[in-house]
Design an enzyme around this catalytic site. Sequence first.
Site, PDB file in Angstrom:
ATOM      1  N   GLU A  81      -5.865  19.015 -99.100  1.00  0.00           N
ATOM      2  CA  GLU A  81      -5.966  17.864 -98.204  1.00  0.00           C
ATOM      3  C   GLU A  81      -6.115  16.565 -98.983  1.00  0.00           C
ATOM      4  OE1 GLU A  81      -6.530  15.594 -94.596  1.00  0.00           O
ATOM      5  OE2 GLU A  81      -5.399  17.349 -95.242  1.00  0.00           O
ATOM      6  N   HIS A  84      -2.858  15.680-100.864  1.00  0.00           N
ATOM      7  CA  HIS A  84      -1.874  15.164 -99.900  1.00  0.00           C
ATOM      8  C   HIS A  84      -2.191  13.721 -99.513  1.00  0.00           C
ATOM      9  CE1 HIS A  84      -0.326  14.786 -95.635  1.00  0.00           C
ATOM     10  NE2 HIS A  84       0.774  14.929 -96.348  1.00  0.00           N
ATOM     11  N   HIS A 162       2.552  13.449 -86.371  1.00  0.00           N
ATOM     12  CA  HIS A 162       2.369  13.176 -87.802  1.00  0.00           C
ATOM     13  C   HIS A 162       3.512  13.783 -88.618  1.00  0.00           C
ATOM     14  CE1 HIS A 162       0.255  11.902 -91.288  1.00  0.00           C
ATOM     15  NE2 HIS A 162      -0.194  13.085 -91.649  1.00  0.00           N
ATOM     16  N   HIS A 275      11.864  27.742 -79.689  1.00  0.00           N
ATOM     17  CA  HIS A 275      12.314  27.366 -81.032  1.00  0.00           C
ATOM     18  C   HIS A 275      13.488  28.239 -81.462  1.00  0.00           C
ATOM     19  CE1 HIS A 275      12.033  25.423 -84.865  1.00  0.00           C
ATOM     20  NE2 HIS A 275      11.769  26.553 -85.513  1.00  0.00           N
ATOM     21  N   HIS A 335      11.029  26.479 -95.597  1.00  0.00           N
ATOM     22  CA  HIS A 335      11.649  26.260 -94.291  1.00  0.00           C
ATOM     23  C   HIS A 335      11.448  24.808 -93.848  1.00  0.00           C
ATOM     24  CE1 HIS A 335      13.464  27.512 -90.594  1.00  0.00           C
ATOM     25  NE2 HIS A 335      12.389  27.292 -89.867  1.00  0.00           N
TER      26      HIS A 335
END
Length: 366
Positions: A81, A84, A162, A275, A335
């Site tokens: 975290e 990032h 986000h 999806h 992905h």
Amino acid sequence: MLFRKEIEHKKLFKLALSAFVLAIFVIVLGAFTRLVDAGLGCPDWPGCYGHLLWPNEAHEVAAAEIKFPDAPVDHNKTWPEVVHRYFAGTLGLFILSIVIIAIRERKSAINPITHGSTVLQTKLQKVPLKLPLFLLALVILQAAFGMWTVTLKLWPKVVTAHLLGGFATLTFLWLLVQRLGGYRWQLSVSELSALQAVKPWLILGLVVVVCQIALGGWVSSNYAALACPDIPQCLNQWLPPADFKTGFNVWQDIGPNYLGGQLDNHARTAIHLTHRIGAIIVLISLLLLGIKLLQVRVSDISRWAYTLWAVLFIQILLGVSNIIFALPLWIAVGHNAVGAVLLLTIISIIYRAYTATESSSERGSL
């Protein structure tokens, strides 16, 4: 053929390209952070348990756990975290620098030339300012979404927004690189006419890919990736029980901790199935788009069509692998990354299609 004029604003181009590369790292780090359940690795913002990095010493950890009794320190989740956040903050500084340099270069373009002249207008058009300013506003909004992701405890709507904001930042940085680099196609009149017919397919391709990315974000933020552990069926059924109303309720209450998800299995199944259906729509749409691009019969456009199909194939393969192998971390991160590459591939084609000009050799023959 691909035409690339000499780069006039080299400093701005290099900075935009560097920011774009950094944005790729931010996207990948964001996916990694989300997939290792580190989104709440730091329960506060912008610090981490009140530290610039994270509590490391035993007494720091003890003090942090007294201050945040509901969030015990887990170093396996704090560092992703924090890393990032710092990468994202650095990206914001890069974009701010782009804006400052763009403003300075526009001023230098104005100084030696009389206001209102055609030369001035042409020179100013070569120094983009609206796009850098938009990027700056977008990255500020992204910072706010990053804060709300923590303070609203991974509220799915904010987490998905986000993610979309990160993809949008990457996309517009890529557009800035394309514009500053002067990449465009120069085609004959007949080729331009053939390309004109492809434009609606390009927009359709962009829409379905963006929708699929949004669905992927909703899958991830609601922890629905493994709701269907088998393929091509789901839970050994073609039409398993699915609660679409609850699964796509974007007005979920703010308050509970959404780490791990709050939806029941039927709601998650609905999200996952949607999806999958989206993936089929993307597959068909981009296969048709590739065929349309090949029909223009220009070698560079054909290469882009084959590139689009190659990226699409890799993305489908990664999506299927996520299900078969139960969401391995690096396949899941891949992905996300290849989804970004697929979006950028379509954006590249769209940019070139909408900026294509008539080749100089053909104009000279008229």
